[in-house]
Design a protein around this motif. Structure first.
Motif, short mmCIF file in Angstrom:
data_model
loop_
_atom_site.label_atom_id
_atom_site.label_comp_id
_atom_site.label_asym_id
_atom_site.label_seq_id
_atom_site.Cartn_x
_atom_site.Cartn_y
_atom_site.Cartn_z
N SER A 17 42.97 60.76 50.88
CA SER A 17 42.01 59.73 50.48
C SER A 17 42.51 58.36 50.90
N CYS A 18 41.59 57.39 50.96
CA CYS A 18 41.98 56.03 51.31
C CYS A 18 42.52 55.31 50.09
N CYS A 21 39.09 56.12 45.84
CA CYS A 21 38.65 57.02 44.79
C CYS A 21 39.72 57.18 43.72
N VAL A 84 33.06 61.13 48.70
CA VAL A 84 32.48 61.82 49.85
C VAL A 84 33.55 62.55 50.65
N CYS A 85 34.72 61.93 50.74
CA CYS A 85 35.79 62.54 51.53
C CYS A 85 36.11 63.94 51.03
N GLY A 114 29.79 59.46 46.40
CA GLY A 114 30.06 58.03 46.32
C GLY A 114 31.28 57.66 47.12
N CYS A 115 31.23 56.45 47.67
CA CYS A 115 32.38 55.96 48.43
C CYS A 115 32.57 54.51 48.06
N ALA A 116 33.45 54.19 47.12
CA ALA A 116 34.16 55.13 46.30
C ALA A 116 33.27 55.61 45.14
#
Ligand code: SF4
Lengths: 152, 288
Positions: A17-18, A21, A84-85, A114-116
């Motif tokens: 993840s970035c 989230c 979403v990831c 959702g993102c995030a």
């Protein structure tokens, strides 16, 4: 059947993840949203967890880890993909190293988009997961009973 | 004699209820201190019920046996205490129980729970002097190690033993696994060692551990009350009030302190033990 919906313990794992989230997941536990009022606790220990929250997609490197974490959790257990990831791979989907969402490796039950993903959505996902957790637990109990009967 | 048996049976039956309720109150108050709503009062019971309903995965089957021994010895400690026998013996059995917990931690050979177990031993090293001194203090003040005789006199021994009381409340923070001394396993979730000594305990084993903790807490609160209780019934009420205050102070300490390194914990505990209980001991020996 015992009512176990009041005590869902989470295991939170950050795939690729970035971190967006993950921050939202932790926001659920802050005083503003206070997930503990629902009995939710964030444990770092798969052996004590009931609900597996996974954020970010799956890549070659974290695949065995995710698989192992899932296997270490005692049943009944529920998997929630947050963001979403974790659902599909999201914006990283086309990357050479990404295999896709969490469901490429383990069976995912609840998808939180959702993102995030917003804390409200995550808590909503957890509440849905808890309902499923109760159902799984009842099924598991029935299965154990049947096994005992067959054993006799 | 009869009274003692009744108290012991009451302890076996009620201690898990009281212990669980105390933890529920603890979590509620902690939440209020952090400006949260917090879990329902009966949350600890919900947790334990859930844990009993989960599949058992144990890394080593001996772990269940060791935890059961820990549980039984803890109950024996409390039964001995509340039936009015030797307080020194109670604490010896308590230490034995803690040793079994240590074994339950190391047997899994998981690095997290092994380190947690080693810290548990260090914690024992930290609180054991204060515990032994407390027993000695009671002996010097009452002329007996017998709980019934200590509780049955006309005076509250806290008048003779204020230093011992302070030392005992101080090590209670370690025993109750409260911050800043929760190095071996946190009373709350998360820490740097995942869950410390309980990392490899899942479902039923963890539930067993939890219930044992409740028994232990009630026993420790009993010791706190022993400082106050004398032959009149008013002292009973006072002792309950004192123990509630002590419990609240523990929660406050828990919520306002960060975890310490073990070396600091050891030094600070020993210094406090030495200066409060030690000085009290010398004074007591002079005046008696
Ligand atoms: S869904 Fe968005 S915020 Fe969440 S991990 Fe993926 S890119 Fe980050």
């Amino acid at each position: 059947m015992a009512n176990i919906t009041r005590s869902p313990w989470l295991l939170h794992y950050d795939g690729s993840s970035c971190n967006g989230c993950d921050i939202e997941v932790l926001a659920c536990l802050t005083p503003v949203y206070d997930a503990e009022r629902l009995g939710v606790m964030n444990t770092g220990d798969p052996m004590q967890a009931d609900i597996f929250l996974i954020t970010g997609g799956i890549n070659e490197q974290n695949r065995p880890t995710v698989k192992q974490l899932y296997d270490q959790m005692p049943s009944p257990k529920v998997v929630v993909a947050v963001g979403v990831c974790a659902c599909t791979g999201g914006i990283f989907k086309e990357c050479y190293n990404i295999l896709g969402g969490a469901d490429t490796t383990i069976p995912v039950d609840i998808y939180v988009p959702g993102c995030a993903a917003r804390p409200e959505a995550i808590i909503d996902g957890i509440v849905k997961a808890v309902a499923l957790f109760q159902k799984r637990s009842d099924d598991y109990k029935a299965k154990v009973k049947e096994k005992k009967k067959a054993g006799k | 004699m009869n009274n003692g048996v009744i108290y012991a049976i009451l302890y076996i039956l009620l201690a898990p209820l009281i212990g669980g309720l105390l933890e529920g109150i603890d979590r509620k108050i902690s939440a209020r201190m952090q400006r949260r709503v917090g879990p329902p009062l009966l949350q600890p019971f919900y947790d334990v019920i859930k844990l009993f309903n989960k599949e058992t995965i144990s890394v080593d089957s001996a772990q269940t046996f060791l935890l059961l021994t820990y549980f039984v010895l803890m109950v024996v400690t409390g039964v001995m205490f509340f039936s009015g026998s030797d307080i020194l013996m109670c604490f010896f059995v308590l230490s034995t129980a803690a040793t079994f917990l240590y074994f339950a931690g190391v047997i899994t050979s998981s690095p997290y729970s092994s380190i947690g177990a080693q810290r548990e031993l260090i914690q024992m090293m930290a609180y054991e002097p204060a515990v032994l001194l407390t027993c000695v203090g009671f002996y010097l003040a009452a002329g007996s190690f017998n709980v019934r005789e200590i509780a049955g006199t006309d005076i509250s021994y806290i008048l003779f033993l204020p230093g011992f009381f302070i030392a005992f409340v101080f090590i209670l923070t370690i025993k109750m696994r409260k911050s800043p001394f929760d190095t071996s396993t946190p009373h709350h979730m998360h820490q740097e060692l995942v869950k410390g000594i309980t990392t490899e305990m899942g479902s039923k084993n963890l539930a067993l551990f939890q219930i044992t903790e409740w028994y232990e807490n009630v026993f420790l609160m009993g010791v706190i009350c022993l400082f106050i209780v004398n032959s009149s019934w008013i002292s009973l009420i006072v002792s309950v009030i004192v123990f509630l205050i002590v419990y609240f102070v523990e929660i406050l300490i828990d919520n306002t302190n960060a975890r310490m390194k073990w070396a600091d914990m050891l030094t600070i505990t020993w210094i406090v033990t030495f200066f409060s209980a030690g000085v009290n001991l010398v004074v007591l020996m002079v005046i008696r």
